[in-house]
Design an enzyme around this catalytic site. Structure first.
Site, short mmCIF file in Angstrom:
data_model
loop_
_atom_site.label_atom_id
_atom_site.label_comp_id
_atom_site.label_asym_id
_atom_site.label_seq_id
_atom_site.Cartn_x
_atom_site.Cartn_y
_atom_site.Cartn_z
N HIS A 132 -51.81 -11.38 -37.75
CA HIS A 132 -50.68 -10.65 -38.32
C HIS A 132 -50.55 -9.25 -37.72
CE1 HIS A 132 -50.28 -13.82 -41.35
NE2 HIS A 132 -51.60 -13.76 -41.46
N SER A 166 -41.63 0.57 -11.18
CA SER A 166 -40.41 1.06 -11.81
C SER A 166 -39.66 1.89 -10.78
CB SER A 166 -40.76 1.92 -13.03
OG SER A 166 -39.63 2.68 -13.45
#
Length: 477
Positions: free
Chosen positions: A185, A309
């Site tokens: 979770h 990038s």
């Protein structure tokens, strides 16, 4: 084409009219190196080659079986000559078939005429009516698609998928003893090992491979509505079911004895569901790898000279996994659509399957591209063991499970003072950071047996991985 460049209304040159042809889709353009292998099995040209193959083998089979009065087995030279139409099938063959289809406006009829043109040179002109004998187009098409898909699975997709699974297993073995904090979770949870988590994916993917390896590729050749009506009208004394069965199985396919005009395509739906499931498990591997990269558990090895990038020079983006996610999703969408569409045909025949099946290669192509990207992505990963160790050391509260479970065991064995173990550990750990000193102090004050207290006091988050390493050894490929 005219030497004068055509232009669009906007004034731009019409790229679609340029030579050589510019690809519309990425599989035939940007990504062709990764998917070109499928052209040999799932392209329109490959489909036509398989149609020639099926027609030739049906012609030979009818003669071998003496299925009609007056038929005799062909000579070895005649059989070799006919089969050479398949083995020598090339760009010129594709072009000739296109010319024939422009006249017939029917792709399978064009194949019939293509073969018929070559019979005189083999001394078989008198058997021209035997080409496509008693066949509906779907007799040829279903077998051709089955052969193409079978070859695509066995010669292209499965080798790539097996290579991927082998790479995941290799990583799992290498990292089988590397402890890692779990995140159930999204929260810190019972530690595992990185290798065991990778082994889970390898095991899941491998199970799907076994299903795909067991695929039955079905085929039929029984006439316009599956009744052998034309066959029995021409030769009522021939055992046409047996002729059909031996022909289909002789092609390496499984015979389907009960069909309408089309083979029902259920086997395709089954295969595509399995391929989709493999894609989705692969997608899950991508999202987990991406997430581990994002929290620093994996470091990406930069490619020399590559740009991460366009504006941020420090970045190495996880593009392989992102590319694979997208392509797995596209493949699944197509495979799901094919599986849903192909199992339905109105009454004895409609043509929805004809248009749908022309996208089989696209669905396989995007899956193959996803596999290729994951293999490349995994190959550029390094395990950041220091980051993994630091994360474990910062979360001693995950040992709460071990302590409260040991308390339960001691209570079952009759030891006093082991009441409410879960609640006591919840009070210690929930909402609080617990370090090694605090955890060991808590353990020392519980009144556990000496052996249990000693064992738990020596336990660390990095050592609390149970049988993870052994599981990789026991069940790893």
């Amino acid at each position: 084409m005219s030497n004068t460049a055509q232009t669009l209304p906007s004034g731009r040159v019409a790229l679609g009219q340029q030579e050589p042809a510019i690809a519309l889709g990425p599989l035939d353009g940007r990504y062709r190196p990764q998917t070109a292998v499928l052209v040999d099995f799932l392209s329109e040209a490959a489909l036509n080659r398989e149609r020639v193959h099926v027609e030739v083998e049906w012609f030979i089979h009818l003669c071998e079986q003496r299925a009609l009065p007056g038929l005799e087995p062909l000579t070895e030279e005649q059989k070799s000559g006919l089969r050479a139409l398949v083995t020598s099938f090339d760009a010129a063959s594709v072009a000739e078939l296109a010319e024939l289809e422009a006249v017939t406006v029917h792709d399978v009829k064009a194949v019939e005429y293509y073969i018929g043109r070559r019979l005189p040179e083999l001394g078989l002109e008198h058997l021209t009516p035997l080409v496509h004998f008693a066949c509906t187009s779907e007799d040829i098409n279903n077998l051709s698609y089955a052969l193409g898909v079978k070859d695509a699975v066995e010669q292209a997709w499965l080798p790539a998928a097996r290579g991927l699974v082998a790479a995941v297993w290799q990583m799992a073995r290498e990292a089988k003893a590397t402890p890692m904090l779990s995140h159930t979770h999204g929260q810190p949870a019972t530690p595992t090992t990185l290798g065991k988590e990778l082994a889970v994916f390898a095991h899941r993917l491998e199970r799907q491979l076994r299903r795909i390896e067991g695929t039955e590729f079905l085929g039929k050749i029984n006439g316009a509505t599956g009744t052998f009506a034309a066959h029995t009208a021409a030769a009522p004394d021939t055992d046409w079911s047996e002729v059909s069965r031996t022909f289909v199985t002789g092609l390496g396919l499984t015979w389907n004895p009960l069909t309408t005009q089309i083979e029902s395509h259920d086997w395709q739906a089954e295969l595509y569901a399995d391929l989709s499931r493999f894609n989705r498990i692969l997608h899950n591997l991508c999202t987990d790898a991406w997430s581990y990269i994002s929290i620093g558990y994996f470091q990406q090895i930069p490619v020399e000279g590559a740009t991460g990038s366009s504006t941020m020079p420090h970045k190495v983006n996880p593009i392989r996994f992102e590319n694979a996610e997208a392509n797995a999703e596209i493949s699944c969408s197509l495979l799901d659509t094919l599986a849903a569409t192909l199992v339905t045909s109105r009454w004895q025949r409609d043509l929805t399957d004809s248009s749908s099946q022309r996208n089989i290669g696209v669905a396989f192509g995007h899956s193959l591209l996803a596999i290729s990207n994951v293999v490349k992505g995994l190959d550029r990963l390094d395990v950041a063991e220091e980051t993994l160790a630091a994360d474990l050391d910062g979360n001693w509260e995950v040992l709460g499970e071990a302590v409260q479970t040991a308390m339960r065991a001691e209570a079952i064995a009759g030891r006093e003072g082991m009441d409410n173990p879960y609640e006591r550990l919840k009070e210690l750990t929930r909402g609080h950071r617990v370090d090694a000193e605090r955890m060991r102090e808590f353990i020392a004050g519980l009144g556990l047996s000496e052996a249990t207290a000693q064992r738990l006091s020596e336990l660390t988050p990095g050592g609390y991985t149970g049988l993870a390493e052994q599981l990789v050894d026991e069940f790893g490929a």
